[in-house]
Design an enzyme around this catalytic site. Structure first.
Site, PDB file in Angstrom:
ATOM      1  N   CYS A  65      20.959  17.738 -31.496  1.00 13.01           N
ATOM      2  CA  CYS A  65      21.704  16.691 -32.199  1.00 13.01           C
ATOM      3  C   CYS A  65      20.803  15.494 -32.526  1.00 13.01           C
ATOM      4  O   CYS A  65      19.802  15.247 -31.861  1.00 13.01           O
ATOM      5  CB  CYS A  65      22.932  16.261 -31.408  1.00 13.01           C
ATOM      6  SG  CYS A  65      22.629  14.958 -30.224  1.00 13.01           S
ATOM      7  N   CYS A 109      21.166  12.316 -32.080  1.00 15.91           N
ATOM      8  CA  CYS A 109      20.986  11.257 -31.085  1.00 15.91           C
ATOM      9  C   CYS A 109      20.003  11.662 -29.998  1.00 15.91           C
ATOM     10  O   CYS A 109      19.403  10.817 -29.349  1.00 15.91           O
ATOM     11  CB  CYS A 109      22.314  10.785 -30.491  1.00 15.91           C
ATOM     12  SG  CYS A 109      23.259  12.021 -29.631  1.00 15.91           S
TER      13      CYS A 109
END
Length: 137
Positions: free
Chosen positions: A46, A48
């Site tokens: 992901c 982040c």
């Protein structure tokens, strides 16, 4: 499962900075039996993780006091290892990325995905370094 070529650079963000990858349940079991402080990073693809979590984890372990052991499992790649690592993080629900600090096998500090999203890597690293200062030898 993600293709190995896709996750290789994401794995290397951590391994080239001293993290040991755990690929199997047996790897996780052995790691969690080690005495002292252990940082476990649940890595992921992901955004982040790349933008905030991996840089924060690296910054935290290369600056100042650090845990005795630093490990990583990769969510979506090493499924059984990740599932077992997350079982040590109960009562916190599974999240990717996430970071857990253990002392002699006991969970003493947890950073969940919602603590990572939208926060700069420096803030996350400070959170980890504060936990290291309190719990690492």
């Amino acid at each position: 499962m993600y293709p190995p070529d896709l996750v290789k650079p994401m794995r290397e963000d951590l391994t080239r900075n001293g993290f040991t990858e755990l690929h199997t349940k047996e790897d996780v079991e052995a790691a969690m039996k080690k005495e002292g402080t252990t940082l476990m990073v649940v890595n992921s693809v992901c955004g982040c993780a790349a933008r905030n979590a991996r840089p924060a984890a690296v910054h935290a372990v290369v600056n100042g006091k650090k845990p005795d052991n630093i490990y990583t499992v990769f969510a979506g790649v090493d499924g059984e290892a990740t599932d077992l690592a997350r079982s040590y993080m109960v009562p916190f629900p599974p999240s990717s990325p996430s970071m857990a600090l253990f002392k002699d096998g006991e969970l003493v500090h947890m950073i969940e995905r919602h603590h990572i999203e939208g926060r700069p890597a420096e803030m996350i690293a400070e959170n980890l370094m504060d936990a290291f200062e309190e719990h690492a030898s």
